[in-house]
Design an enzyme around this catalytic site. Structure first.
Site, short mmCIF file in Angstrom:
data_model
loop_
_atom_site.label_atom_id
_atom_site.label_comp_id
_atom_site.label_asym_id
_atom_site.label_seq_id
_atom_site.Cartn_x
_atom_site.Cartn_y
_atom_site.Cartn_z
N SER A 68 -15.20 28.91 29.36
CA SER A 68 -15.53 27.92 28.32
C SER A 68 -14.89 26.59 28.67
CB SER A 68 -14.98 28.42 26.98
OG SER A 68 -14.89 27.36 26.07
N SER A 127 -16.94 26.06 14.06
CA SER A 127 -17.06 26.25 15.52
C SER A 127 -17.16 27.74 15.83
CB SER A 127 -15.88 25.61 16.24
OG SER A 127 -14.67 26.16 15.76
N ASP A 172 -21.49 30.36 6.96
CA ASP A 172 -21.46 29.62 8.21
C ASP A 172 -22.46 30.17 9.22
OD1 ASP A 172 -19.38 28.60 6.80
OD2 ASP A 172 -17.80 29.47 8.04
C1 GLA Z 1 -14.83 29.07 5.17
C2 GLA Z 1 -15.62 30.38 5.27
C3 GLA Z 1 -16.94 30.27 4.50
C4 GLA Z 1 -16.69 29.79 3.07
C5 GLA Z 1 -15.82 28.52 3.09
C6 GLA Z 1 -15.46 28.07 1.71
O1 GLA Z 1 -15.50 28.06 5.85
O2 GLA Z 1 -15.90 30.68 6.61
O3 GLA Z 1 -17.60 31.51 4.50
O4 GLA Z 1 -16.10 30.79 2.31
O5 GLA Z 1 -14.63 28.71 3.84
O6 GLA Z 1 -16.59 27.69 1.01
#
Ligand code: GLA
Length: 392
Positions: A68, A127, A172
């Site tokens: 990476s 990320s 995410d």
């Molecule tokens: C982090 C977690 C998400 C979410 C946020 C808060 O980014 O990875 O799943 O819970 O915090 O909204």
């Protein structure tokens, strides 16, 4: 940020060979709906134009070589991966994904993989989800594994929760895979369904301001908030058994108001954040549909206030950046991601952008002695495989 592409890195590290398969997955910012995903609520993230890119080439033996741009050295693994414990190194994400995929395939051969990324690490811009989604997409294609989208994002989430050891929600990975260019993605976690909401707020721009503060607390603080939400839910279930609540997101503000004098104060504030934040997601979606930038902005400020006062995941640095925004013409601003450090999102007039960036960097430096990193983000497409001839 990196300037070398994954394909170049693959060749410089492992030598030339057949053209690699290229896969890209974006980071995300969450427009609104913070700490609601693990409460089965609503979130409204969009993918950003910062991506993790993977170049992958099959090998004839059962070895995996991975490198990476963000880390030194080459990781070497043998397939199938024996049950192992996390190493604390970046390639834990790769091991986690391979362990998950081992439920679907027997790995007839290995591969060489090179990773380059322009998603800042540990800034609250996902990320890790970008890495998981890019890896899983490349590997499901390589081994011919068919998963539907929900199975796919859950597999990526499990790799992170169960192997890497971060108890994240589903937002995410979902956004990184399924976001659409020019839109936010409204995800209902209770049903795992989504719709795309175009972002067309005339003459405005989104800026991300990274406080560059990384707190170890973010990990323990996040887990603590999850525990507190579970306690709040347990208390509400005992108190309102007839409601048969499955999550805090099923509660209304009126119901919470009715019990608030009996409820432990801290748990009540945590629940109030979740209930009000879901409502803000709903109103933000409506404001986006109507193109009402100022309403979106007000909801961002309200979300920040709730995260600061009710949910207590802000920091003095994040508060400073948001308050500076309010004093200097931003339509809205709030911390994004888990909190306890990381970044803030600002909605500003496109005509004021340059002045705003200079001003906030300068003011932050004077206030904290630290450098803030600022860049523009725009709603971008989710993960994709690239053809060789496509522009990278
Ligand atoms: C982090 C977690 C998400 C979410 C946020 C808060 O980014 O990875 O799943 O819970 O915090 O909204």
């Amino acid at each position: 940020m990196t300037s070398i592409s994954s394909a170049e890195l693959l060749i410089t590290t492992f030598g030339s060979g057949p053209a690699p398969q290229i896969t890209k997955a974006p980071g995300r910012v969450n427009l609104i709906g913070e700490h609601t995903d693990y409460n089965d609520g609503y979130v409204l993230p969009f993918a950003i134009d910062r991506t993790t890119e993977i170049a992958l080439r099959p090998r004839s033996d059962r070895t995996v070589h991975a490198c990476s741009t963000a880390f030194r050295g080459v990781a070497e693994l043998e397939l199938p991966i024996a049950e192992s414990t996390p190493t604390g190194e970046w390639h834990d994400y790769l091991i986690g994904i391979l362990l998950e995929l081992s439920h679907h395939v027997e790995f007839p051969h290995g591969f060489d993989v090179a990773i380059s990324s322009s998603v800042p690490l540990r800034a609250g811009l996902s990320s890790s989800a970008a890495l998981e989604v890019a890896l899983a997409l490349a590997l499901t294609r390589l081994y011919g594994i068919g998963l539907d989208d929900v199975e796919f994002v859950r597999l990526c989430q499990r790799a992170e929760v169960e192997f890497v050891g971060t108890s994240c929600g589903i937002m995410d990975q979902y956004a990184s895979l399924l976001a659409q260019d020019g839109s936010a993605l409204l995800l209902d976690v209770a049903t795992m369904t989504h719709r795309h909401v175009p972002i067309d707020l005339e003459d405005t721009s989104f800026l991300v301001v990274d406080s560059t503060v990384r707190r170890e607390l973010s990990h323990s603080g996040y887990n603590e908030r999850r525990r507190e939400c579970q306690e709040a839910l347990n208390w509400l279930r005992d108190t309102l058994p007839e409601r048969r609540l499955r999550s805090l997101s099923e509660l209304t503000m009126r119901e919470l108001d009715d019990v608030k004098y009996r409820m432990p104060e801290l748990l009540c504030r945590r629940a109030a954040h979740v209930v009000s934040e879901n409502e803000r997601v709903r109103r933000t979606t409506e404001a986006l549909v109507n193109g009402e930038a100022s309403t979106v902005g007000e909801l961002l400020y309200a979300s920040h206030a709730s995260l600061r006062d009710q949910y207590e995941v802000s920091t003095p640095e994040l508060d400073f950046l948001v308050e500076w925004g309010a004093r200097n013409g931003a339509l809205g601003a709030r911390l994004v991601g888990g909190g306890f450090g990381g970044t803030t999102l600002h909605l500003v007039s496109s005509y004021e952008k340059r002045r705003y960036v200079e001003g906030i960097v300068d003011a932050y430096k004077r206030e904290t002695g630290k450098r803030a990193d600022v860049w523009g983000v725009r709603p971008s497409p989710g993960a994709r495989q690239l053809n060789e001839e496509e522009d990278r």
